[in-house]
Design a protein around this motif. Structure first.
Motif, PDB file in Angstrom:
ATOM      1  N   SER A  12       0.688  -1.363  -0.066  1.00  0.00           N
ATOM      2  CA  SER A  12       0.030   0.053  -0.022  1.00  0.00           C
ATOM      3  C   SER A  12       0.861   1.211  -0.119  1.00  0.00           C
ATOM      4  O   SER A  12       2.170   1.261   0.422  1.00  0.00           O
ATOM      5  N   ASP A  13       0.299   2.188  -0.415  1.00  0.00           N
ATOM      6  CA  ASP A  13       1.256   3.519  -0.766  1.00  0.00           C
ATOM      7  C   ASP A  13       1.295   4.273   0.541  1.00  0.00           C
ATOM      8  O   ASP A  13      -0.059   4.741   0.988  1.00  0.00           O
ATOM      9  N   VAL A  14       2.011   4.196   1.365  1.00  0.00           N
ATOM     10  CA  VAL A  14       2.149   4.736   2.697  1.00  0.00           C
ATOM     11  C   VAL A  14       2.608   6.299   2.333  1.00  0.00           C
ATOM     12  O   VAL A  14       3.524   6.623   1.717  1.00  0.00           O
ATOM     13  N   ALA A  15       1.790   7.204   3.192  1.00  0.00           N
ATOM     14  CA  ALA A  15       2.156   8.579   3.078  1.00  0.00           C
ATOM     15  C   ALA A  15       3.682   8.953   3.400  1.00  0.00           C
ATOM     16  O   ALA A  15       4.285   8.146   4.212  1.00  0.00           O
ATOM     17  N   VAL A  16       4.200  10.023   2.874  1.00  0.00           N
ATOM     18  CA  VAL A  16       5.350  10.324   2.932  1.00  0.00           C
ATOM     19  C   VAL A  16       5.692  10.673   4.672  1.00  0.00           C
ATOM     20  O   VAL A  16       6.791  10.373   5.107  1.00  0.00           O
ATOM     21  N   LYS A  17       4.679  11.356   4.924  1.00  0.00           N
ATOM     22  CA  LYS A  17       4.703  11.853   6.354  1.00  0.00           C
ATOM     23  C   LYS A  17       4.407  10.805   7.423  1.00  0.00           C
ATOM     24  O   LYS A  17       4.432  11.210   8.612  1.00  0.00           O
ATOM     25  N   PHE A  18       4.253   9.577   6.807  1.00  0.00           N
ATOM     26  CA  PHE A  18       3.430   8.559   7.868  1.00  0.00           C
ATOM     27  C   PHE A  18       4.353   8.398   9.166  1.00  0.00           C
ATOM     28  O   PHE A  18       5.597   8.183   9.006  1.00  0.00           O
ATOM     29  N   ARG A  19       3.889   8.479  10.169  1.00  0.00           N
ATOM     30  CA  ARG A  19       4.739   8.467  11.669  1.00  0.00           C
ATOM     31  C   ARG A  19       4.676   6.957  12.216  1.00  0.00           C
ATOM     32  O   ARG A  19       5.430   6.718  13.036  1.00  0.00           O
ATOM     33  N   GLY A  20       3.839   6.119  11.711  1.00  0.00           N
ATOM     34  CA  GLY A  20       3.655   4.776  12.234  1.00  0.00           C
ATOM     35  C   GLY A  20       4.724   4.006  11.816  1.00  0.00           C
ATOM     36  O   GLY A  20       4.897   3.038  12.305  1.00  0.00           O
ATOM     37  N   ARG A  21       5.578   4.387  11.065  1.00  0.00           N
ATOM     38  CA  ARG A  21       6.885   3.404  10.616  1.00  0.00           C
ATOM     39  C   ARG A  21       7.518   3.111  11.616  1.00  0.00           C
ATOM     40  O   ARG A  21       8.462   4.161  12.167  1.00  0.00           O
ATOM     41  N   LEU A  22       8.017   1.765  11.816  1.00  0.00           N
ATOM     42  CA  LEU A  22       9.004   1.702  13.101  1.00  0.00           C
ATOM     43  C   LEU A  22      10.261   1.149  12.369  1.00  0.00           C
ATOM     44  O   LEU A  22      10.403   0.099  11.894  1.00  0.00           O
ATOM     45  N   GLN A  23      10.934   2.345  12.152  1.00  0.00           N
ATOM     46  CA  GLN A  23      12.514   2.002  11.602  1.00  0.00           C
ATOM     47  C   GLN A  23      13.426   2.691  11.948  1.00  0.00           C
ATOM     48  O   GLN A  23      12.989   4.047  12.130  1.00  0.00           O
TER      49      GLN A  23
END
Lengths: 403, 445, 214
Positions: free
Chosen positions: C34-45
């Motif tokens: 899925s295309d995740v928003a550039v600003k998405f904060r939920g990324r755990l990395q």
């Protein structure tokens, strides 16, 4: 080798009382009302619905006294989702509390953050930049639409229709993605900041919004064609949970539920905040005050929200999106009250500062709680299945009720 | 000894029955084999004498067995069609296009713990799914699938159908009462009220049709509708068909009349406390019921196994004996030639494809062609193949309609349900009956 | 309600039938990301810099700022060993309890404010002078200090660490290794400087004593 008693062992028998659940509490009645409710007459039975029932919109538990299928009396039991948010906020500093606001009404998180930041801005005498206010209104109205769509979809789901909820979710998902591209989260946005918002509009958001606005009205109307004229749906809603405007006002109803009784009370007009005075929109009302009116009113509100979004996009000023705010803030001792019009009604925060970096007292007012307490008024005499209709049309969110 | 008694004690009631039954059945089987071996001749004589009984037994067994794949197919259809209508993809992971998902559902149901709540009435609790499933399977007995392809042709077939359909309510009531659960009780009582109310318009709606047809044998009813599709009873009894369709929807507990298992109101109704294969029986019975009511609608109003128009009689004159030696040559040559001819396009146009792949593809295509030709030959030559195909095609159109309704409509309320049956359907059914009777008086049958 | 009964049902049915043939909106996730928003904060990395090394310095500022305390982390030390910087592993439970206490609004004992008793630094300095500030003679220094003070006060250990350049942890480790060196005054149990009162206060604050894991 030690042997353990297995549940398959037929010699292991459970205490017989363990197998059956009696909703009658084990203690003697504490109040007159409790005594009255838990005294079951001949031919009546108590049915426990929830907290894990599919149509309780969270973890609401309701004990119903039934005569056949007819509800004689009803007793909502709250507190299964209680987290003590007010106390948590009193032990967090002002910036932290905003993230505690999000999970209160988890389908319309921005409307929980909004009064909190408004209250702090009052405490700190911060002037929010106009662009930030417009962005707040824009995102807030998007969130209102998504919340209303969800409410309407679940209304149909509680009545047994499985498709409208998925059509609603398609639209809601689009909006949630849109908000994720500007706030960074899909559900618990944590976007509003004391003195502004956490980031300006970006290209991704604007292109998604533009795409969606082009087909929003048509899509929403097409989806609602599934229900609005559906005889089964209309018959199940018309005349169910009817309340007149005076009673609704006495029960402190607000929001769409109150406006469905004919009272054009809307915080956005009654106590204007943000940039709503500069925007042109109507306050839709309906006079019937039943579940169908509450359902249809939400469609009208979606249309008005689309109008507001359109105006926001046209009138959006340029400028900063954050005021100059210190990282560690110690407001002067004082108190502030802020209220906004959420998708479910008046959402208010009352914050008291004692000069430290944490609120001294933090009170959350949630409209769903006041709607929920009207069950006892609306339900007696209705059928068991009408509870689902009334509950869905009142649209309570247990996260906000139990706080 | 103690080991044996402990093992015996660990068995549940059905387990005890099965463990007693298995050696008995083995002994019986051996005895049967001996009897057949010794008394084979007289038995064959007897069987030919009572051919009808034997035929019925075989047919009943086949019917019992085909309910399972039917239920699997309809469960898959329901998942996929509702998903498509919801703009979803639906099951697509297990098997090709997710077709095996319903089989996996069945296996899952088999592997779950078979749980009896304490304070439940174990005997009735265990028997209820059997009654429900049994009633729906027994209804299949009178369904004519094709000319000559039916289990039993009663002269009161339609009455039998209604009687067996009405038996299901006993099972649902048993399940609701014995579960010791208030949701189950409400579901059981709802099903009783609903089924009893809808039996009346259901039976009355076909009364006009019976006046027209003058028979209650379902086979005869279907045979009456042969010829062009204008002979179908739906064109003579449109109101009767509408009432029948609404009433069978309620009888099969399908949306919008699925109040007995209204998941948003009374959790799962009568099936709340059931798990494992006992729940599976309810689950299967529901889908078998969908098939049965669709099939009955087709048989009564849409011409059953009759094609919508009479086919011109195609007599394929195939006498292999007359070919002589060419028959043997044909058998030897045609597969080779066919394979090569069908692989020729791939050999010529797809230069990237190796020759052996093209030939394999040609062989597969040849086989497909042969099977298709054989199917056409069977369709034309045998009445029952054509009849079965027409019957199933029409039936699955109605199954699709039921699923389609489930995807679209919300559920009605119990008082509206009863009011609809008594205030609208029953007068309409009576009106239909009187108008039909009057028309017959005036016009003649 | 319409004039013709059932027309609403028919309209709904026609809508669903049209949707039956329309393209589907499901994103087949593992095959199609899925295309995740550039600003998405939920990324755990964790992010890497231009040189390819991790930007995270395990400074724990984010963990301390996290209101729901969902962030925890470990890091590599200079010898490539994995260990957690924010206190020793065995104090995790205490930290958890402490944060629970903080959420509950009760006062939390803070070991950082546990002061050591001041001592006469001059005596330590003269001993260090005798030993030429030599870290190699640490045991001698410690023995002399114990002879002067009758035990090894925390202040003296800190002074030795400061003057000789040896890490406090090493000095403390040496002092606690030898049986004849005492960290507490005679009569008082030899233990870590501040753990005992802190744990006692913690136990008192939580109401119930901690599980006896020692």
């Amino acid at each position: 080798m030690t042997t353990h008693a297995s549940m398959d062992d037929p010699r292991v028998t459970l205490d017989e009382q363990l197998g059956s659940f009696e909703p009658i509490p084990p203690y003697p009645p504490r109040t007159e009302r409790e005594h009255e409710f838990y005294t079951v007459a001949d031919g009546e039975m108590l049915v426990n619905i929830g907290p894990h029932h599919p149509s309780t919109h969270g973890v609401l538990r309701v004990v119903m006294k039934l005569d056949g299928e007819r509800v004689v009396d009803i007793d909502p039991v709250l507190g299964y989702l209680h987290r003590g948010v007010e106390k948590l906020c009193e032990n967090a500093d002002f910036h932290h509390t905003i993230s505690y606001m999000d999970p209160l009404e988890y389908v319309s998180s921005l409307f929980c953050e909004w009064p909190a930041v408004m209250a702090y801005e009052k405490l700190l005498d911060i002037k929010v930049p106009r662009r930030a206010e417009y962005i707040r209104v824009l995102t807030g109205e998007l969130n209102r639409i998504s919340s209303h769509l969800l409410a309407m979809g679940f209304h149909a789901l509680d009545l047994g229709g499985i498709t409208p909820i998925l059509y609603s979710f398609i639209e809601r998902d689009e909006m949630v993605e849109m908000l994720a591209s500007i706030t960074g989260q899909r559900m618990l946005f944590n976007y509003f900041r004391i003195g502004g918002v956490n980031g300006d509009l970006n290209h991704e958001f604007m292109s998604r919004l533009g795409d969606w606005m082009g087909r929003a009205t048509a899509q929403v109307e097409a989806n609602q064609g599934l229900l609005n004229e559906n005889e089964v749906f209309v018959r199940r809603n018309r005349g169910v949970g009817t309340i007149d405007s005076q009673t609704a006002l006495k029960m402190c109803w607000t929001g769409p539920n109150l406006r469905a009784t004919g009272v054009p009370f809307d915080i956005r007009r009654a106590h204007p905040y943000s940039v709503y005075p500069e925007l042109d929109f109507d306050i839709p009302t309906r006079s019937e005050g039943d579940s169908l009116a509450r359902y249809l009113l939400r469609i009208d509100e979606i249309k008005q929200s689309l109008r507001i979004i359109d105006q926001c996009l046209h009138q959006m000023p340029d400028g900063p999106v954050m005021a100059q705010v210190p990282r560690l803030m110690r407001p002067r001792p004082g108190r502030a009250f802020a209220t906004v019009e959420g998708p479910r009604g008046q959402y208010s925060i009352y914050a008291v500062s004692d000069g430290t970096d944490q609120p001294f007292r933090f009170r959350i007012h949630d409209p769903s709680f006041l709607h929920l307490q009207s069950f006892t008024l609306l339900m007696p005499g209705q059928l068991l299945a009408d509870w689902m209709t009334i509950n869905a049309s009142l649209d309570p969110i247990m996260g906000g009720i139990d706080k | 000894m103690t080991v044996m008694s402990r093992a015996w004690g660990r068995l549940t009631l059905p387990g005890k029955v099965i463990f007693t039954a298995i050696p008995l059945l083995l002994a019986l089987g051996v005895a049967l084999a001996l009897v057949v071996g010794i008394l084979g001749g007289p038995i064959v004589e007897l069987a030919s004498q009572y051919g009808a009984v034997l035929r019925f037994l075989v047919a009943a067994t086949i019917i019992l067995v085909i309910t399972i794949p039917t239920a699997f197919l309809i469960i898959f259809m329901e998942m996929k069609i509702i998903a498509f209508m919801n703009l979803r993809v639906g099951p697509d992971r297990v098997g090709p296009w997710g077709t095996l998902l319903s089989v996996v559902h069945g296996l899952k149901v088999l592997m779950k713990e078979d749980f009896t709540p304490s304070r439940a009435d174990p005997l009735i609790f265990t028997l209820a799914p059997v009654v429900v499933y049994g009633s729906s399977v027994m209804t299949l007995v009178v369904l004519p699938f094709a000319p000559g392809l039916f289990a039993q042709d009663f002269n009161i077939g339609l009455l039998y159908f209604f009687a067996m359909g009405g038996l299901a309510v006993v099972g649902l009531l048993m399940a609701g009462w014995s579960s010791f659960n208030k949701y189950s009780l409400l579901g059981g009582l709802r099903s009783a009220a609903q089924m009893v109310s809808y039996e009346i318009p259901l039976t009355l709606s076909v009364a006009g049709l019976l006046l027209l047809a003058g028979t209650m044998s379902v086979n005869q009813l279907v045979a009456n509708q042969s010829g062009w599709f204008t002979n179908w009873y739906v064109f003579q009894q449109p109101l009767g068909f509408l009432i029948f369709f609404i009433a069978v929807t309620a009888e099969a507990n399908r949306t919008p009349f699925d109040l007995t298992e209204a998941d948003s109101e009374i959790v799962a109704g009568f099936a709340t406390e059931y798990s494992g294969m006992r729940f599976g029986f309810f689950f299967f019975a529901e889908y078998v019921n969908v098939f049965i009511v669709s099939a009955m609608t087709v048989a009564l109003f849409f011409g059953g196994w009759n094609a919508p128009f009479p086919f011109p009689a195609l007599a394929i004159l195939l006498d292999p004996g007359s070919l002589g030696i060419w028959l043997l040559l044909g058998i030897a040559i045609v597969p080779l030639v066919g394979t090569l001819v069908l692989s020729l396009p791939f050999l010529l146009t797809r230069s990237a494809m190796p020759a052996w792949q093209a030939i394999v593809l040609g062989f597969v295509l040849f086989n497909v062609a042969v099977v298709g030709l054989l199917g056409v030959w069977a369709f034309v030559s045998f009445d029952w193949v054509a009849g079965l195909l027409w019957f199933l095609a029409k039936t699955y159109v109605f199954v699709f309609t039921f699923v389609w309704m489930r995807a679209t409509l919300p559920r009605v309320r119990i008082d509206q349900l009863m009011g609809f049956a008594w205030k609208w359907l029953m007068p309409a059914a009576l009106l239909n009956l009187f108008v039909t009777a009057g028309a017959i008086l005036v016009v003649g049958r | 309600m319409n004039l013709i009964p059932g027309i609403g049902l028919v309209r709904g049915m026609s809508l669903t039938l049209r949707r039956f043939f329309q393209p589907k909106v499901t994103i087949r996730y593992p095959e199609v990301p899925s295309d995740v928003a550039v600003k998405f904060r939920g990324r755990l990395q964790l992010l890497y810099d231009e040189n390819g090394s991790l930007k995270c310095e395990t400074c724990f500022q984010c963990a301390q700022a996290c209101p729901i305390e969902c962030i925890d982390m470990g890091g590599m030390d200079t010898k490539g060993r994995f260990h957690v910087h924010w206190g020793a592993a065995e104090t995790y439970g205490e930290r958890r309890e402490e944060s629970a206490l903080r959420r509950s609004g009760r006062p939390v004992p803070d070991p950082a404010y546990e002061r050591f008793t001041p001592i006469d630094i001059a005596a330590v300095d003269s001993i260090l002078e005798d030993f030429d500030h030599d870290p190699a003679q640490l045991l001698g220094i410690l023995e002399a200090t114990q002879a002067a003070f009758d035990y090894l006060p925390v202040g003296a250990l800190m002074r030795i660490s400061e003057r000789t350049g040896t890490g406090y942890a090493q000095i403390y480790g040496t002092a606690s290794f030898y049986d004849h060196l005492r960290l507490g005054a005679l009569g008082a149990p030899a233990s870590a400087p501040s753990a005992a009162p802190y744990l006692a206060a913690l136990a008192a604050a939580t109401g119930a004593g901690r599980q006896a894991d020692a």
